[in-house]
Design a protein around this motif. Structure first.
Motif, PDB file in Angstrom:
ATOM      1  N   GLY A 149       6.354  -4.731   7.657  1.00 34.59           N
ATOM      2  CA  GLY A 149       7.070  -3.539   7.245  1.00 34.59           C
ATOM      3  C   GLY A 149       6.519  -2.893   5.991  1.00 34.59           C
ATOM      4  O   GLY A 149       7.183  -2.105   5.338  1.00 34.59           O
ATOM      5  N   ILE A 150       5.278  -3.234   5.647  1.00 36.95           N
ATOM      6  CA  ILE A 150       4.655  -2.690   4.451  1.00 36.95           C
ATOM      7  C   ILE A 150       3.629  -1.647   4.861  1.00 36.95           C
ATOM      8  O   ILE A 150       2.722  -1.939   5.648  1.00 36.95           O
ATOM      9  N   GLU A 151       3.796  -0.447   4.337  1.00 39.06           N
ATOM     10  CA  GLU A 151       2.879   0.629   4.674  1.00 39.06           C
ATOM     11  C   GLU A 151       2.454   1.347   3.412  1.00 39.06           C
ATOM     12  O   GLU A 151       3.292   1.829   2.650  1.00 39.06           O
ATOM     13  N   PHE A 152       1.166   1.334   3.160  1.00 37.17           N
ATOM     14  CA  PHE A 152       0.596   2.138   2.081  1.00 37.17           C
ATOM     15  C   PHE A 152      -0.872   2.375   2.392  1.00 37.17           C
ATOM     16  O   PHE A 152      -1.483   1.643   3.165  1.00 37.17           O
ATOM     17  N   SER A 153      -1.422   3.414   1.809  1.00 34.20           N
ATOM     18  CA  SER A 153      -2.826   3.718   2.083  1.00 34.20           C
ATOM     19  C   SER A 153      -3.682   3.193   0.933  1.00 34.20           C
ATOM     20  O   SER A 153      -3.273   3.210  -0.217  1.00 34.20           O
ATOM     21  N   LEU A 154      -4.857   2.723   1.301  1.00 31.60           N
ATOM     22  CA  LEU A 154      -5.787   2.212   0.286  1.00 31.60           C
ATOM     23  C   LEU A 154      -6.883   3.207   0.034  1.00 31.60           C
ATOM     24  O   LEU A 154      -7.252   3.975   0.807  1.00 31.60           O
ATOM     25  N   VAL A 168      -6.278  -6.470   6.697  1.00 27.90           N
ATOM     26  CA  VAL A 168      -4.954  -7.074   6.897  1.00 27.90           C
ATOM     27  C   VAL A 168      -3.904  -6.010   7.210  1.00 27.90           C
ATOM     28  O   VAL A 168      -2.712  -6.266   7.126  1.00 27.90           O
ATOM     29  N   SER A 169      -4.357  -4.830   7.600  1.00 33.11           N
ATOM     30  CA  SER A 169      -3.424  -3.727   7.828  1.00 33.11           C
ATOM     31  C   SER A 169      -2.403  -4.051   8.918  1.00 33.11           C
ATOM     32  O   SER A 169      -1.232  -3.692   8.797  1.00 33.11           O
ATOM     33  N   ALA A 170      -2.809  -4.747   9.978  1.00 28.46           N
ATOM     34  CA  ALA A 170      -1.862  -5.087  11.043  1.00 28.46           C
ATOM     35  C   ALA A 170      -0.798  -6.062  10.528  1.00 28.46           C
ATOM     36  O   ALA A 170       0.384  -5.924  10.843  1.00 28.46           O
ATOM     37  N   GLU A 171      -1.203  -7.034   9.735  1.00 27.90           N
ATOM     38  CA  GLU A 171      -0.246  -7.999   9.177  1.00 27.90           C
ATOM     39  C   GLU A 171       0.710  -7.315   8.207  1.00 27.90           C
ATOM     40  O   GLU A 171       1.908  -7.604   8.197  1.00 27.90           O
ATOM     41  N   LEU A 172       0.190  -6.396   7.395  1.00 24.68           N
ATOM     42  CA  LEU A 172       1.062  -5.644   6.487  1.00 24.68           C
ATOM     43  C   LEU A 172       2.061  -4.806   7.275  1.00 24.68           C
ATOM     44  O   LEU A 172       3.257  -4.797   6.956  1.00 24.68           O
ATOM     45  N   ALA A 173       1.589  -4.117   8.289  1.00 26.86           N
ATOM     46  CA  ALA A 173       2.473  -3.284   9.103  1.00 26.86           C
ATOM     47  C   ALA A 173       3.545  -4.133   9.779  1.00 26.86           C
ATOM     48  O   ALA A 173       4.713  -3.744   9.843  1.00 26.86           O
ATOM     49  N   ALA A 174       3.176  -5.320  10.275  1.00 28.74           N
ATOM     50  CA  ALA A 174       4.150  -6.204  10.923  1.00 28.74           C
ATOM     51  C   ALA A 174       5.204  -6.688   9.940  1.00 28.74           C
ATOM     52  O   ALA A 174       6.322  -7.010  10.328  1.00 28.74           O
TER      53      ALA A 174
END
Length: 129
Positions: free
Chosen positions: A124-129, A116-122
């Motif tokens: 405005g949420i950015e963090f590394s797992l 879901v990284s693209a949805e999170l980025a869209a």
């Protein structure tokens, strides 16, 4: 029975331990009274909902129950909520910051995580797992 951490959270900041429980998408979600009132107010502002949104409101609001734990932190989940969430024998309580969810163990175990990284980025949420 609610775990002690959940009971403590429900009684924090002057709370009396009560919460609202409703069903969403195959699980139950518990809200503190103030947050539930906020949800009801926002849903009530929708003047002419689509049939899908009207059905959503009917289920979410219509199934909602105020829950009052006994002194040992136990609550009896009403049958309509149990049916809607598919609760059978074993359940899982999942903390979600200011609310918690109740899942049937089998349903929760069957959840597969997808990217879901693209949805999170869209969002405005950015963090590394």
């Amino acid at each position: 029975m609610l775990p002690p951490g959940f009971r403590d959270g429900l009684q924090a900041e002057g709370g009396d331990g009560t919460f609202w429980l409703t069903a969403y998408y195959g699980h139950l979600t518990a809200y503190l009274p103030d947050e539930w009132e906020n949800i009801i107010e926002q849903l009530s502002r929708i003047r002419f909902p689509s049939p899908a949104l009207s059905n959503f409101k009917s289920k979410v609001i219509g199934l909602a129950q105020e829950m009052i734990p006994d002194p040992q932190g136990r609550v009896r989940i009403p049958q309509p909520l149990m049916r809607e969430a598919g609760l059978c024998k074993d359940v899982v309580l999942v903390g979600m910051l200011d609310k918690f969810e109740i899942w049937d163990q089998g349903r929760h175990d069957a959840i597969e995580l997808t990217d879901v990284s693209a949805e999170l980025a869209a969002s405005g949420i950015e963090f590394s797992l």
